[in-house]
Design a protein around this motif. Structure first.
Motif, PDB file in Angstrom:
ATOM      1  N   ASP A 174      22.516 -13.047 -25.364  1.00  0.00           N
ATOM      2  CA  ASP A 174      22.398 -12.696 -23.944  1.00  0.00           C
ATOM      3  C   ASP A 174      23.732 -12.381 -23.286  1.00  0.00           C
ATOM      4  N   ARG A 175      24.796 -13.037 -23.732  1.00  0.00           N
ATOM      5  CA  ARG A 175      26.101 -12.836 -23.087  1.00  0.00           C
ATOM      6  C   ARG A 175      27.215 -12.770 -24.130  1.00  0.00           C
ATOM      7  N   VAL A 176      28.072 -11.767 -23.997  1.00  0.00           N
ATOM      8  CA  VAL A 176      29.323 -11.683 -24.750  1.00  0.00           C
ATOM      9  C   VAL A 176      30.395 -11.323 -23.737  1.00  0.00           C
ATOM     10  N   PRO A 177      31.408 -12.157 -23.550  1.00  0.00           N
ATOM     11  CA  PRO A 177      32.426 -11.859 -22.535  1.00  0.00           C
ATOM     12  C   PRO A 177      33.257 -10.646 -22.911  1.00  0.00           C
ATOM     13  N   GLU A 178      33.811  -9.979 -21.903  1.00  0.00           N
ATOM     14  CA  GLU A 178      34.676  -8.841 -22.165  1.00  0.00           C
ATOM     15  C   GLU A 178      35.942  -9.283 -22.897  1.00  0.00           C
ATOM     16  N   GLU A 179      36.450 -10.455 -22.536  1.00  0.00           N
ATOM     17  CA  GLU A 179      37.628 -11.015 -23.195  1.00  0.00           C
ATOM     18  C   GLU A 179      37.174 -12.102 -24.147  1.00  0.00           C
ATOM     19  N   TYR A 180      37.501 -11.955 -25.429  1.00  0.00           N
ATOM     20  CA  TYR A 180      36.986 -12.853 -26.466  1.00  0.00           C
ATOM     21  C   TYR A 180      37.811 -14.138 -26.561  1.00  0.00           C
ATOM     22  N   THR A 181      37.884 -14.868 -25.461  1.00  0.00           N
ATOM     23  CA  THR A 181      38.625 -16.124 -25.428  1.00  0.00           C
ATOM     24  C   THR A 181      37.824 -17.147 -24.637  1.00  0.00           C
ATOM     25  N   SER A 182      38.278 -18.398 -24.681  1.00  0.00           N
ATOM     26  CA  SER A 182      37.616 -19.446 -23.897  1.00  0.00           C
ATOM     27  C   SER A 182      37.655 -19.113 -22.413  1.00  0.00           C
ATOM     28  N   SER A 183      38.819 -18.668 -21.933  1.00  0.00           N
ATOM     29  CA  SER A 183      38.925 -18.324 -20.515  1.00  0.00           C
ATOM     30  C   SER A 183      38.034 -17.141 -20.170  1.00  0.00           C
ATOM     31  N   GLY A 184      37.890 -16.203 -21.109  1.00  0.00           N
ATOM     32  CA  GLY A 184      37.008 -15.065 -20.871  1.00  0.00           C
ATOM     33  C   GLY A 184      35.556 -15.489 -20.752  1.00  0.00           C
ATOM     34  N   LEU A 185      35.153 -16.449 -21.577  1.00  0.00           N
ATOM     35  CA  LEU A 185      33.774 -16.935 -21.519  1.00  0.00           C
ATOM     36  C   LEU A 185      33.538 -17.724 -20.232  1.00  0.00           C
ATOM     37  N   VAL A 186      34.512 -18.521 -19.829  1.00  0.00           N
ATOM     38  CA  VAL A 186      34.385 -19.242 -18.558  1.00  0.00           C
ATOM     39  C   VAL A 186      34.242 -18.257 -17.409  1.00  0.00           C
ATOM     40  N   ALA A 187      35.069 -17.218 -17.397  1.00  0.00           N
ATOM     41  CA  ALA A 187      35.003 -16.224 -16.333  1.00  0.00           C
ATOM     42  C   ALA A 187      33.644 -15.526 -16.291  1.00  0.00           C
ATOM     43  N   ALA A 188      33.086 -15.267 -17.473  1.00  0.00           N
ATOM     44  CA  ALA A 188      31.796 -14.571 -17.538  1.00  0.00           C
ATOM     45  C   ALA A 188      30.644 -15.438 -17.049  1.00  0.00           C
ATOM     46  N   LEU A 189      30.797 -16.758 -17.138  1.00  0.00           N
ATOM     47  CA  LEU A 189      29.684 -17.658 -16.815  1.00  0.00           C
ATOM     48  C   LEU A 189      29.863 -18.453 -15.535  1.00  0.00           C
ATOM     49  N   SER A 190      31.052 -18.450 -14.976  1.00  0.00           N
ATOM     50  CA  SER A 190      31.381 -19.400 -13.906  1.00  0.00           C
ATOM     51  C   SER A 190      30.475 -19.294 -12.686  1.00  0.00           C
ATOM     52  N   GLU A 191      29.958 -18.112 -12.408  1.00  0.00           N
ATOM     53  CA  GLU A 191      29.104 -17.948 -11.226  1.00  0.00           C
ATOM     54  C   GLU A 191      27.652 -18.312 -11.489  1.00  0.00           C
ATOM     55  N   ASP A 192      27.318 -18.616 -12.729  1.00  0.00           N
ATOM     56  CA  ASP A 192      25.911 -18.818 -13.093  1.00  0.00           C
ATOM     57  C   ASP A 192      25.565 -20.229 -13.559  1.00  0.00           C
ATOM     58  N   VAL A 193      26.559 -21.071 -13.798  1.00  0.00           N
ATOM     59  CA  VAL A 193      26.273 -22.330 -14.492  1.00  0.00           C
ATOM     60  C   VAL A 193      26.281 -23.573 -13.603  1.00  0.00           C
ATOM     61  N   ALA A 194      26.501 -23.424 -12.321  1.00  0.00           N
ATOM     62  CA  ALA A 194      26.509 -24.602 -11.447  1.00  0.00           C
ATOM     63  C   ALA A 194      25.158 -25.319 -11.534  1.00  0.00           C
ATOM     64  N   GLY A 195      25.198 -26.595 -11.891  1.00  0.00           N
ATOM     65  CA  GLY A 195      23.975 -27.381 -12.015  1.00  0.00           C
ATOM     66  C   GLY A 195      23.214 -27.171 -13.305  1.00  0.00           C
ATOM     67  N   ALA A 196      23.713 -26.295 -14.180  1.00  0.00           N
ATOM     68  CA  ALA A 196      23.006 -25.990 -15.435  1.00  0.00           C
ATOM     69  C   ALA A 196      23.507 -26.873 -16.567  1.00  0.00           C
ATOM     70  N   ARG A 197      22.628 -27.093 -17.552  1.00  0.00           N
ATOM     71  CA  ARG A 197      23.017 -27.806 -18.769  1.00  0.00           C
ATOM     72  C   ARG A 197      23.583 -26.795 -19.758  1.00  0.00           C
ATOM     73  N   VAL A 198      24.814 -27.009 -20.140  1.00  0.00           N
ATOM     74  CA  VAL A 198      25.505 -26.065 -21.019  1.00  0.00           C
ATOM     75  C   VAL A 198      25.888 -26.769 -22.315  1.00  0.00           C
ATOM     76  N   GLU A 199      25.422 -26.229 -23.418  1.00  0.00           N
ATOM     77  CA  GLU A 199      25.735 -26.763 -24.746  1.00  0.00           C
ATOM     78  C   GLU A 199      26.829 -25.914 -25.371  1.00  0.00           C
ATOM     79  N   VAL A 200      27.928 -26.563 -25.787  1.00  0.00           N
ATOM     80  CA  VAL A 200      29.022 -25.899 -26.483  1.00  0.00           C
ATOM     81  C   VAL A 200      29.008 -26.410 -27.923  1.00  0.00           C
ATOM     82  N   ALA A 201      28.723 -25.529 -28.867  1.00  0.00           N
ATOM     83  CA  ALA A 201      28.612 -25.913 -30.276  1.00  0.00           C
ATOM     84  C   ALA A 201      29.700 -25.197 -31.058  1.00  0.00           C
ATOM     85  N   ARG A 202      30.607 -25.983 -31.676  1.00  0.00           N
ATOM     86  CA  ARG A 202      31.790 -25.374 -32.290  1.00  0.00           C
ATOM     87  C   ARG A 202      32.472 -26.355 -33.248  1.00  0.00           C
ATOM     88  N   SER A 203      33.724 -26.049 -33.595  1.00  0.00           N
ATOM     89  CA  SER A 203      34.484 -26.907 -34.506  1.00  0.00           C
ATOM     90  C   SER A 203      35.085 -28.090 -33.751  1.00  0.00           C
TER      91      SER A 203
END
Length: 238
Positions: free
Chosen positions: A91-120
């Protein structure tokens, strides 16, 4: 042109070696990362699920996990393609392929949402902290641990001897593990000196920042966090 590459010893390393050979370089495969799965899977009740690597996707799929109704986010095209290969819709791929890019892409949509981060186990706190600051309820699942393989350090030996022409760091951890390997071989000072005459490439800004924080001057950072772009830019720079 001897070019060190530090990717895990799987198809990623084989592809990197083939790419460098096609560019007329001599690859020096020196894996600095090995993957140790934890057997965990992402939570299934999140509103948003963030996957940050191809490895993470493959391990989640191997544990029988599927996105369901979650908004599936991938940090880059390689991760997104792995998701599609698993049969999942991204559903979402940020324009900038970094953690900050992903935060920027989602920051307006995740208030109050449950967000799962699955990684190393070496994921940047920039991602989880940024999402928390945006008002999300963040949960992190460690899918795999990244360790340094036994015997790593051939490229550090070459650098110490003045025979390394380029080094391609593909994550912050490859920088740290390379320095650790040089230290264990008792050649850190000489290896560092060898890097000064080599082309140093880093796959993205976070890796560059790590290298520079350790006193390593960086010559090449590709526009996108893409290994092929990194390799081509480093060979051209030389």
């Amino acid at each position: 042109m001897n070019v060190a590459v530090f990717r895990p010893d799987d198809e990623r390393l084989a592809e990197a070696v083939a790419l460098l050979e096609s560019l007329g370089a001599t690859p020096v495969p020196d894996p600095m990362l090995a993957v140790e799965p934890t057997g965990a899977a992402p939570r299934s009740d999140a509103d948003f699920t963030l996957l940050t690597s191809k490895t993470g996707v493959e391990l989640a799929a191997s544990e029988g996990w599927a996105p369901g109704d979650t908004v599936l986010c991938a940090i880059g095209e390689a991760t997104a393609e792995a998701c599609r290969d698993a049969g999942w819709t991204v559903d979402r791929v940020p324009e900038e392929y970094t953690s900050s890019g992903l935060v920027a892409a989602l920051s307006e949509d995740v208030a109050g949402a449950r967000v799962e981060v699955a990684r190393s186990d070496h994921g940047s706190a920039e991602l989880t902290d940024g999402l928390n600051d945006a008002g999300a309820f963040v949960h992190e699942t460690v899918l795999y641990e990244l360790v340094r393989p036994a015997g790593a350090g051939e490229s550090a030996e070459l650098a110490a001897d003045g025979d390394l022409d380029a080094a391609l760091f593909s994550s912050s951890l490859t920088v740290e593990h390379w320095l650790d390997a040089a230290r264990e071989h008792g050649i850190e000072a000489a290896a560092r000196d060898g890097l000064r005459s080599a082309v140093i490439g880093c796959i993205g800004p976070p890796t560059r920042e790590t290298a520079e924080s350790h006193g390593i001057d960086v010559d090449v950072v590709p526009k996108d966090a893409d290994f092929e772009q990194l390799a081509r830019a480093a060979v051209e720079e030389r």
